[in-house]
Design a protein around this motif. Structure first.
Motif, PDB file in Angstrom:
ATOM      1  N   SER A   1     -20.273  -8.812 -12.139  1.00  0.00           N
ATOM      2  CA  SER A   1     -19.923  -8.036 -13.322  1.00  0.00           C
ATOM      3  C   SER A   1     -19.375  -8.950 -14.395  1.00  0.00           C
ATOM      4  O   SER A   1     -18.705  -9.933 -14.110  1.00  0.00           O
ATOM      5  CB  SER A   1     -18.878  -6.970 -12.963  1.00  0.00           C
ATOM      6  N   SER A   2     -19.660  -8.640 -15.656  1.00  0.00           N
ATOM      7  CA  SER A   2     -19.102  -9.396 -16.777  1.00  0.00           C
ATOM      8  C   SER A   2     -18.292  -8.462 -17.667  1.00  0.00           C
ATOM      9  O   SER A   2     -18.156  -8.690 -18.861  1.00  0.00           O
ATOM     10  CB  SER A   2     -20.229 -10.037 -17.592  1.00  0.00           C
ATOM     11  N   GLU A   3     -17.754  -7.404 -17.072  1.00  0.00           N
ATOM     12  CA  GLU A   3     -16.955  -6.452 -17.829  1.00  0.00           C
ATOM     13  C   GLU A   3     -15.805  -5.949 -16.970  1.00  0.00           C
ATOM     14  O   GLU A   3     -15.836  -6.028 -15.738  1.00  0.00           O
ATOM     15  CB  GLU A   3     -17.812  -5.279 -18.287  1.00  0.00           C
ATOM     16  N   MET A   4     -14.777  -5.459 -17.624  1.00  0.00           N
ATOM     17  CA  MET A   4     -13.621  -4.898 -16.928  1.00  0.00           C
ATOM     18  C   MET A   4     -13.358  -3.502 -17.447  1.00  0.00           C
ATOM     19  O   MET A   4     -13.222  -3.299 -18.665  1.00  0.00           O
ATOM     20  CB  MET A   4     -12.389  -5.789 -17.133  1.00  0.00           C
ATOM     21  N   ASP A   5     -13.287  -2.549 -16.533  1.00  0.00           N
ATOM     22  CA  ASP A   5     -13.031  -1.157 -16.887  1.00  0.00           C
ATOM     23  C   ASP A   5     -11.772  -0.691 -16.182  1.00  0.00           C
ATOM     24  O   ASP A   5     -11.675  -0.763 -14.944  1.00  0.00           O
ATOM     25  CB  ASP A   5     -14.199  -0.258 -16.487  1.00  0.00           C
ATOM     26  N   LEU A   6     -10.798  -0.221 -16.953  1.00  0.00           N
ATOM     27  CA  LEU A   6      -9.557   0.310 -16.407  1.00  0.00           C
ATOM     28  C   LEU A   6      -9.399   1.734 -16.921  1.00  0.00           C
ATOM     29  O   LEU A   6      -9.196   1.951 -18.114  1.00  0.00           O
ATOM     30  CB  LEU A   6      -8.360  -0.540 -16.836  1.00  0.00           C
ATOM     31  N   LEU A   7      -9.527   2.707 -16.028  1.00  0.00           N
ATOM     32  CA  LEU A   7      -9.451   4.113 -16.418  1.00  0.00           C
ATOM     33  C   LEU A   7      -8.041   4.635 -16.188  1.00  0.00           C
ATOM     34  O   LEU A   7      -7.471   4.491 -15.112  1.00  0.00           O
ATOM     35  CB  LEU A   7     -10.462   4.934 -15.601  1.00  0.00           C
ATOM     36  N   LYS A   8      -7.465   5.211 -17.232  1.00  0.00           N
ATOM     37  CA  LYS A   8      -6.110   5.774 -17.181  1.00  0.00           C
ATOM     38  C   LYS A   8      -5.097   4.731 -16.713  1.00  0.00           C
ATOM     39  O   LYS A   8      -4.294   4.955 -15.812  1.00  0.00           O
ATOM     40  CB  LYS A   8      -6.069   7.018 -16.288  1.00  0.00           C
ATOM     41  N   LEU A   9      -5.133   3.604 -17.388  1.00  0.00           N
ATOM     42  CA  LEU A   9      -4.182   2.522 -17.116  1.00  0.00           C
ATOM     43  C   LEU A   9      -2.796   2.932 -17.602  1.00  0.00           C
ATOM     44  O   LEU A   9      -2.658   3.487 -18.691  1.00  0.00           O
ATOM     45  CB  LEU A   9      -4.642   1.252 -17.834  1.00  0.00           C
ATOM     46  N   PHE A  10      -1.766   2.655 -16.779  1.00  0.00           N
ATOM     47  CA  PHE A  10      -0.404   2.954 -17.213  1.00  0.00           C
ATOM     48  C   PHE A  10       0.497   1.769 -16.904  1.00  0.00           C
ATOM     49  O   PHE A  10       0.187   0.942 -16.040  1.00  0.00           O
ATOM     50  CB  PHE A  10       0.133   4.233 -16.565  1.00  0.00           C
ATOM     51  N   PRO A  11       1.630   1.644 -17.617  1.00  0.00           N
ATOM     52  CA  PRO A  11       2.517   0.486 -17.427  1.00  0.00           C
ATOM     53  C   PRO A  11       2.999   0.382 -15.985  1.00  0.00           C
ATOM     54  O   PRO A  11       3.516   1.348 -15.427  1.00  0.00           O
ATOM     55  CB  PRO A  11       3.677   0.772 -18.397  1.00  0.00           C
ATOM     56  N   TYR A  12       2.843  -0.786 -15.395  1.00  0.00           N
ATOM     57  CA  TYR A  12       3.173  -0.990 -13.987  1.00  0.00           C
ATOM     58  C   TYR A  12       4.666  -0.910 -13.715  1.00  0.00           C
ATOM     59  O   TYR A  12       5.105  -0.677 -12.589  1.00  0.00           O
ATOM     60  CB  TYR A  12       2.666  -2.357 -13.517  1.00  0.00           C
ATOM     61  N   TRP A  13       5.500  -1.109 -14.753  1.00  0.00           N
ATOM     62  CA  TRP A  13       6.939  -1.180 -14.525  1.00  0.00           C
ATOM     63  C   TRP A  13       7.609   0.190 -14.506  1.00  0.00           C
ATOM     64  O   TRP A  13       8.795   0.295 -14.199  1.00  0.00           O
ATOM     65  CB  TRP A  13       7.612  -2.035 -15.601  1.00  0.00           C
ATOM     66  N   LEU A  14       6.869   1.254 -14.813  1.00  0.00           N
ATOM     67  CA  LEU A  14       7.475   2.579 -14.800  1.00  0.00           C
ATOM     68  C   LEU A  14       7.674   3.049 -13.366  1.00  0.00           C
ATOM     69  O   LEU A  14       6.807   2.893 -12.517  1.00  0.00           O
ATOM     70  CB  LEU A  14       6.595   3.579 -15.546  1.00  0.00           C
ATOM     71  N   ASP A  15       8.851   3.646 -13.092  1.00  0.00           N
ATOM     72  CA  ASP A  15       9.102   4.168 -11.759  1.00  0.00           C
ATOM     73  C   ASP A  15       8.511   5.568 -11.631  1.00  0.00           C
ATOM     74  O   ASP A  15       7.906   6.106 -12.558  1.00  0.00           O
ATOM     75  CB  ASP A  15      10.603   4.184 -11.449  1.00  0.00           C
ATOM     76  N   ASP A  16       8.707   6.179 -10.461  1.00  0.00           N
ATOM     77  CA  ASP A  16       8.087   7.465 -10.172  1.00  0.00           C
ATOM     78  C   ASP A  16       8.505   8.549 -11.164  1.00  0.00           C
ATOM     79  O   ASP A  16       7.700   9.394 -11.549  1.00  0.00           O
ATOM     80  CB  ASP A  16       8.455   7.922  -8.750  1.00  0.00           C
ATOM     81  N   THR A  17       9.774   8.536 -11.588  1.00  0.00           N
ATOM     82  CA  THR A  17      10.267   9.617 -12.435  1.00  0.00           C
ATOM     83  C   THR A  17       9.757   9.522 -13.861  1.00  0.00           C
ATOM     84  O   THR A  17       9.712  10.520 -14.575  1.00  0.00           O
ATOM     85  CB  THR A  17      11.810   9.598 -12.455  1.00  0.00           C
TER      86      THR A  17
ATOM     87  N   VAL B   1       0.835  -1.205   0.000  1.00  0.00           N
ATOM     88  CA  VAL B   1       0.000   0.000   0.000  1.00  0.00           C
ATOM     89  C   VAL B   1       0.871   1.257   0.000  1.00  0.00           C
ATOM     90  O   VAL B   1       0.577   2.227  -0.713  1.00  0.00           O
ATOM     91  CB  VAL B   1      -0.952  -0.007   1.214  1.00  0.00           C
ATOM     92  N   SER B   2       1.956   1.261   0.779  1.00  0.00           N
ATOM     93  CA  SER B   2       2.848   2.423   0.805  1.00  0.00           C
ATOM     94  C   SER B   2       3.418   2.703  -0.579  1.00  0.00           C
ATOM     95  O   SER B   2       3.411   3.847  -1.044  1.00  0.00           O
ATOM     96  CB  SER B   2       3.995   2.182   1.797  1.00  0.00           C
ATOM     97  N   GLU B   3       3.898   1.649  -1.262  1.00  0.00           N
ATOM     98  CA  GLU B   3       4.456   1.840  -2.598  1.00  0.00           C
ATOM     99  C   GLU B   3       3.363   2.181  -3.599  1.00  0.00           C
ATOM    100  O   GLU B   3       3.570   2.998  -4.505  1.00  0.00           O
ATOM    101  CB  GLU B   3       5.209   0.580  -3.029  1.00  0.00           C
ATOM    102  N   GLY B   4       2.185   1.572  -3.442  1.00  0.00           N
ATOM    103  CA  GLY B   4       1.077   1.889  -4.337  1.00  0.00           C
ATOM    104  C   GLY B   4       0.653   3.339  -4.231  1.00  0.00           C
ATOM    105  O   GLY B   4       0.405   4.008  -5.244  1.00  0.00           O
ATOM    106  N   LEU B   5       0.556   3.850  -3.006  1.00  0.00           N
ATOM    107  CA  LEU B   5       0.202   5.262  -2.824  1.00  0.00           C
ATOM    108  C   LEU B   5       1.270   6.168  -3.408  1.00  0.00           C
ATOM    109  O   LEU B   5       0.962   7.206  -4.009  1.00  0.00           O
ATOM    110  CB  LEU B   5       0.023   5.561  -1.335  1.00  0.00           C
ATOM    111  N   ARG B   6       2.531   5.766  -3.244  1.00  0.00           N
ATOM    112  CA  ARG B   6       3.622   6.573  -3.788  1.00  0.00           C
ATOM    113  C   ARG B   6       3.558   6.642  -5.314  1.00  0.00           C
ATOM    114  O   ARG B   6       3.877   7.669  -5.921  1.00  0.00           O
ATOM    115  CB  ARG B   6       4.963   5.980  -3.344  1.00  0.00           C
ATOM    116  N   ARG B   7       3.125   5.543  -5.944  1.00  0.00           N
ATOM    117  CA  ARG B   7       3.077   5.488  -7.409  1.00  0.00           C
ATOM    118  C   ARG B   7       1.736   5.955  -7.976  1.00  0.00           C
ATOM    119  O   ARG B   7       1.575   6.006  -9.193  1.00  0.00           O
ATOM    120  CB  ARG B   7       3.335   4.052  -7.871  1.00  0.00           C
TER     121      ARG B   7
END
Length: 736
Positions: A332-348, A306-312
């Motif tokens: 639900s039979s659907e998946m909605d992802l709003l403003k999805l971004f690559p998980y591997w990108l660091d903070d910078t 959670v700490s890292e998730g909040l930071r990112r």
């Protein structure tokens, strides 16, 4: 072990109920304001092995007690107990043990009490290492440090008393037999280098002997030390061999030394007996100990997540059971992802990421140019879905994720010469497993399907696979460069066409990396080849061959494609539109607690007055509630402080204060505690709206606390004045 739990969770996603419990715990973790324990973690396998083999030393017993005390500490705090209650079920799944909350706390209290009765927690003053004026301290330290301070003296009083008596006798023997000789040797020393003598520790032989360099035990008649010199004899080792020309001893010293060694061995044996006895007792409680250890490992893993998730900037998704064949109202039979971004990108690098909205209600056939982001899209969707069904945070602004029964991802396939299989054979084998196991509640992701074989037949195989998955009714993405697949007479009812967009910039086609509706038939193959350094002569010849092939196709096909042209295009013309030993949790001393209370009261009052003054001057748009939170020794701030401005006051053990401000309280506190003497320092902190306010309050406290009778270590920082103070909106305060 913390990373191992998250890894195992992702490799074996839990049931919907357990995932919901984990998500509820993560939500509570992100909102708490109290300090949290260090979360002492002991691997369950190690714990079981040590107890069963009766090899638990006093350090491990202290760590076990820390685990139990931290469980009880969490139970005693309203915010932390709610988190603990949510994580009982995930811990039960991992351990296979079902433990009631009340029984857990009761057993923790009993076991912790029993360990505290036997094990020395470092606060006893009756187990100091023996010292003597004339015997080197290293000798007593080596002889006693391996068993003293392990158990409380009351359980081995006789053995400890025998060691004390033997040590005293040894000290007396050394003083009486060696000291007169040393005095005599020093009295006859010459400037040209005569005899030298001292009482030394022979570490290899665990003995205290007289060490005389250039010394011969001659007898000088009627001189001091004559009697003692007569008693000296060469020192011998345990095998009866003479140690050397410089080492001497006496019969009385050897007798005292043997008595001391015997007493130490007896005491050490008693300590080991007590430790093994306690190990035997705890074997009966091994299930509770394993459960507690696992519970803390899960708790620490989720706090870190959670700490890292909040930071990112990640969020907790809304998760629901999939509605297909699942009789639950909230489904639900659907998946909605709003403003999805690559998980591997660091903070910078997150600021440069392209954010995509993924509204998935069917199977997607995804097309796009080389380097257009198709594979990245599959990985991002897969990661978000997997994290979501495990109850964890996802890299998006908001998300709705159904609880899939399986998530199946096929990326690149490579050949296996050892098995005699080509890359296409490997691909077909993997996709066969995927297709045969897919259900209407699965998420299926296939990157560049049928890339390893001849284009025409590969296109038909891909089309048949898509029809099969369409009939199953699963959600998923299948990316491809086989554009002829759209000319096949496929029977599709649950499939949409999506593309990674492109645009023309200065006459060149460039990918936008954005997910759009439609079909993209442009691969940017020639442009990619040039970009990667392919000789221009080869690329130009390839373009000529492509034009020749296109002309030949006009005569053999009713469907004509002029190079990279498309139909029903959108505006860009490119897309088709369809560890210490103590537990650290004991109460502070009365004087220190009183000092902390005074500091908290005065700091709170000063901050309240200053923030009210700023509000009256319209420097801040809304009144701010001042909440002073205490973080004790071996505790740390909660994840809710991540990215928020705060002022903090460190109360050192010498009763001096340090005042500071930061936007990273967890990191700053960690840095402070790395300094000598600061490991057990307590801290008070107050979250405030913005760094400028924090700077003003820091200066104010540094200047006013000394006038209240407190001693500060950083008075010089109080010279900072006139910080900029723009008006802060209510939205900005809420954002903090």
């Amino acid at each position: 072990m913390i990373c191992r739990y998250i890894r195992d969770l992702l490799l074996n996603p839990p049931s919907f109920d357990v995932a919901s419990a984990i998500q509820d715990a993560c939500r509570l973790i992100g909102s708490i304001n109290c300090s949290i324990p260090e979360f002492t973690c002991i691997p369950s396998a190690k714990l079981v092995k040590l107890l069963e083999s009766k090899e638990v030393n006093h350090i491990e017993f202290c760590r076990i007690k820390n685990v139990l005390d931290e469980i009880m500490l969490m139970n005693g705090n309203a915010e932390l107990s709610a988190i603990q209650e949510k994580l009982l079920e995930p811990a039960s799944v991992v351990t296979g043990l079902k433990v009631d909350a009340d029984i857990l706390i009761k057993e923790c209290r009993l076991i912790s009490q029993r360990i505290g009765e036997v094990i020395s927690l470092g606060d006893e003053i009756d187990q100091a290492i023996t010292s003597s004026e004339y015997i080197p301290k290293e000798f007593f330290n080596d002889m006693e440090s391996s068993w003293k301070g392990r158990v409380k003296r009351v359980h081995a009083e006789e053995e400890f008393a025998n060691v004390d008596a033997a040590a005293k006798a040894l000290s007396t023997a050394v003083t009486e037999d060696f000291l007169p000789v040393i005095v005599r040797v020093k009295s006859v020393m010459s400037s040209h280098g005569g005899s030298k003598g001292e009482i030394s520790y022979a570490k290899e032989h665990e003995a205290v002997w007289f060490n005389g360099r250039r010394f011969t035990p001659n007898v000088w008649a009627n001189t001091p030390g004559e009697q003692q010199i007569k008693q000296l004899k060469p020192a011998i080792d345990s095998k009866g061999r003479k140690v050397g020309e410089e080492w001497f001893t006496t019969a009385k010293v050897e007798t005292a030394l043997a008595r001391y060694h015997e007493a130490c061995d007896s005491a050490k044996g008693k300590v080991l007996e007590l430790l093994r006895g306690l190990s035997s007792e705890l074997q009966e409680k091994i299930n509770i100990l394993v459960f507690c250890s696992t519970l803390l490992i899960i708790t620490k893993a989720l706090f870190g997540h959670v700490s890292e998730g909040l930071r990112r900037g990640w969020v907790l998704p809304a998760i629901y059971p999939l509605s297909k064949d699942y009789s639950v109202e909230e489904s639900s039979s659907e998946m909605d992802l709003l403003k999805l971004f690559p998980y591997w990108l660091d903070d910078t690098n997150q600021g440069n990421a392209i954010l995509n909205d993924v509204n998935m209600r069917s199977l997607f056939i995804l097309t796009g140019p080389n380097g257009g982001g198709k594979s990245s899209m599959l990985r991002s969707v897969c990661a978000a879905a997997l994290l979501g069904i495990c109850g964890l945070m996802v890299p998006a602004a908001s998300a709705v994720i159904p609880h899939f029964d399986s998530i199946m991802l096929h990326m690149k396939a490579y050949d296996s010469p050892a098995d005699g299989k080509s890359s296409f054979q490997i691909e077909m084998s993997e996709i066969r497993s995927l297709v045969t196991r897919a259900t209407g509640r699965s998420l299926v992701l296939i990157d560049e399907i049928c890339r390893g074989t001849e284009t025409a037949k590969g296109t038909c195989i891909a089309g048949s696979i898509i029809e099969r998955l369409d009939d199953v009714g699963c959600l998923g993405i299948i990316s491809t460069h086989l554009h002829d697949i759209f000319d096949l007479p496929l029977s599709l009812n649950n499939t949409d066409f999506k593309a990674m967009g492109s645009e023309v910039v200065n006459g060149c086609i460039q990918p936008t990396w954005r997910l759009t509706d439609g079909i993209c038939r442009e691969s940017l193959a020639f442009q990619t080849a040039r970009k990667e350094g392919m000789p221009d002569l080869i690329v130009k010849r390839a373009e000529e061959l492509y034009l020749t092939m296109s002309r030949n196709n006009r005569h053999t096909s009713s469907t004509v494609h002029h190079g990279p042209s498309v139909v029903n295009s959108n505006v860009n013309g490119l897309v088709d539109m369809p560890d210490g030993l103590g537990n650290g949790l004991e109460l502070m001393s009365g004087a220190f607690a009183l000092l902390q209370k005074d500091v908290e009261s005065i700091v709170t009052a000063i901050c309240k007055d200053k923030l009210l003054d700023l509000y009256n001057k319209r420097s801040i748009s809304e009144p701010v509630e001042v909440v002073c939170v205490t973080v004790g020794a071996r505790q740390q701030p909660p994840p809710s402080t991540v990215g928020r401005s705060s002022i903090y006051i460190i109360i050192r053990r010498d009763n001096k204060l340090y005042v500071g401000q930061t936007d990273d309280l967890l990191g700053r506190l960690h840095s402070h505690r790395l300094k000598e003497g600061m490991q057990d320092a307590a801290i008070l902190y107050i979250v405030v709206p913005g760094k400028s306010v924090a700077c003003q309050l820091e200066t104010l406290l540094i200047n006013q606390l000394p006038s209240k009778g407190f001693k500060l270590t950083n008075k010089a920082d109080g010279k900072h004045r006139n910080f900029g103070m723009p008006v802060i909106s209510g939205e900005a305060i809420a954002a903090h």
